[in-house]
Design a protein around this motif. Sequence first.
Motif, PDB file in Angstrom:
ATOM      1  N   UNK A   1      36.346   7.719  48.851  1.00 36.87           N
ATOM      2  CA  UNK A   1      37.780   8.002  48.662  1.00 36.87           C
ATOM      3  C   UNK A   1      38.003   8.653  47.300  1.00 36.87           C
ATOM      4  N   UNK A   2      37.322   8.108  46.308  1.00 37.74           N
ATOM      5  CA  UNK A   2      37.473   8.681  44.962  1.00 37.74           C
ATOM      6  C   UNK A   2      37.045  10.145  44.956  1.00 37.74           C
ATOM      7  N   UNK A   3      36.006  10.430  45.765  1.00 33.06           N
ATOM      8  CA  UNK A   3      35.497  11.819  45.820  1.00 33.06           C
ATOM      9  C   UNK A   3      36.272  12.655  46.844  1.00 33.06           C
ATOM     10  N   UNK A   4      37.331  12.066  47.434  1.00 27.62           N
ATOM     11  CA  UNK A   4      38.182  12.748  48.437  1.00 27.62           C
ATOM     12  C   UNK A   4      37.355  13.261  49.614  1.00 27.62           C
ATOM     13  N   UNK A   5      36.441  12.392  50.068  1.00 30.92           N
ATOM     14  CA  UNK A   5      35.563  12.815  51.171  1.00 30.92           C
ATOM     15  C   UNK A   5      36.032  12.297  52.537  1.00 30.92           C
ATOM     16  N   UNK A   6      37.127  11.578  52.574  1.00 33.18           N
ATOM     17  CA  UNK A   6      37.664  11.034  53.832  1.00 33.18           C
ATOM     18  C   UNK A   6      36.617  10.213  54.600  1.00 33.18           C
TER      19      UNK A   6
END
Lengths: 288, 358
Positions: B105-110
């Motif tokens: 989530x932190x890396x916005x990887x869903x």
Amino acid sequence: MPDIEHAIMAKDLHRTYNGRVAVDGISFVVKAGEVFGFLGPNGAGKTTTIRMLTAQLRPTSGTAQVAGCDIVTQRPDLKTRIGVVFEDQNIYERMTARENLMFYAQLYRVKPVRVQEVLEQMRLADRANEPVGRFSNGMKQRLIIARALLHHPRVLFLDEPTRGLDPVMGREIRGLIADLARQGMTIFLTTHYMEEADQLCQRVAIVDQGQIIALDAPARLKRQIAPQDDQVVVTTSDGQSDTLHLQQAPDQQKLVAWIQQGQLVDIHSPTVTLEDVFIQLTGRSLNS
Amino acid sequence: MKPFAWLAIARKDISDAIRNMYILFAVLLPIGLSLLFGWIIPSNGNSPTLDVVVYDPGSSQFVAQLRTQPNVNVISAASPEDAQQRVKQDAIGALILPANFDSAIAAKQQPELEVYFNSNAGGGGLTAFRQLIETQVWGLVGQSLPAKIVLRDVNQPAGDPLSSGSISASLLVMILIMSLAMAGAFVVPTLLVEEKERRTLLALQVSPAGPADIIAGKALAGMFYALIAALIILTLNEGWQGQWPLTLLVVVLGALFIILIGLLMGSWFSTTNQVNTWSSIIMLLLLIPSWGGMLQLPASLEAIFQFIPTYHLGEVIGLAIGHQATWDNVALSLFVLSFSIVVAFALVVWRIQRETAG
């Protein structure tokens, strides 16, 4: 070039529906300020003609100008210059009289104050806020005329305006039409009530099978088929009625005898109606 | 074209139509159903405590926050299979998170968040669980969708995730589309046919309003009723969640499409009896495809329904409410809807031209 003297000019109008001829080469002129009657039996082509003149229907051929506008090429302008009273009482019955007129005032871009004016002119102001569904037929017809007058039309088309009304209401509507005529309104009236046309119209066109078969002032049309000058209609005390020729000896003797015996109740010249004219011209009655 | 005439006709129809009992009923029915639906399904405040099983090998912040929710009893599972088994036994639902959930989530990887539920459980508990997933979970993780949610019914074969949404979202989609269909395929043709039946259309035709203005006025009145009903339904049923701007856009597109269908019906039919008869049939043809996902129809039938624009309407609304819409999964549906609107508009114009040629 618009013709300001002639409110309506129709030239050789034709209209066919699926090969059936409804209007077959109609030509006539209505002068500005004239009340013009368009008479004929059902199916004669009256409604088709009025639909063409009011831009609801395009003619198959022929041309016409109404209030200075061509009925095919100047439809939008034409619509603002005419008022139409249909033979059906086509109003929004769930809405009040005022709401009905306000709606059309918006369509014609007429100021709201005009709504009150026509309500008063048609003597509907005191019932203006009632749903139209509660109105009598005569009141509904007055409202429809008010709607047609809202935008100050140059030509008013009235299609069978008294059809279905009782005699009292019919007389009231005829009175309103006569008032409008006195104010100089050009009125195109279709009706199959010959007395109505006789009473209201300066000229009438008699239509049959899509063609105009006679066009003149009612009096002149009636004179064309007027009986010989020596004819009288007599009624005797036993209820008998007879037409006598005063220049024929047997009829003269008959009349003298009735007078001497005190049997003569009534004697007058024969009356001719526009219906008689129609029968004379077509060989059948209006209702046939 | 005269916009003042459109507005005059629309205003007249909007005020006149609600005095017609049939039209009033048609507009209020979906709103009434949505109220009933809201009443039957208990609100979160009255929900029983939910036993939610989680498999969370990475000890995520997400589960930590879930534990703070009132009426939620979080039970840890040893494995995804254990979580599924517990749901089949007595838990209301399960969440399966990957070990790297927080970092993804932190890396916005869903990252994928699997949600298991037992469709045979029934009752308000299951509904409450679904509402928890729909609303509270989104609230916990913020406005944007941080994880790809995959819903799985433990009674369904493995690898057969539900297409989108939840029961409440599906019901909302059903009622929403029903409100559009009522306004478009019943109210609009009724408005037009009433004018024909009462012959008031003749008076309109000799007024400055042309046939196109009359049609536009009716369409505006239909759009007013469709949108008012849809907005009320969305508000009453917490529909302003997920990707609500997309929901709104698709509601407008759907309303436009169905209204154009209604205008075609109105131009075709001449009596209100005809409208009453045919609008029921046409509404069913429009509604059933849009309810396909909810009704769990055979795949073959669903394949056929994909040719009907309202199928796509239901799909996109469901995805938008469930915050699962992406360009990839809605592009085709938006294209089909837009193309259908263009085709329906062309047909309406063709009908108007035929009328004008009279």
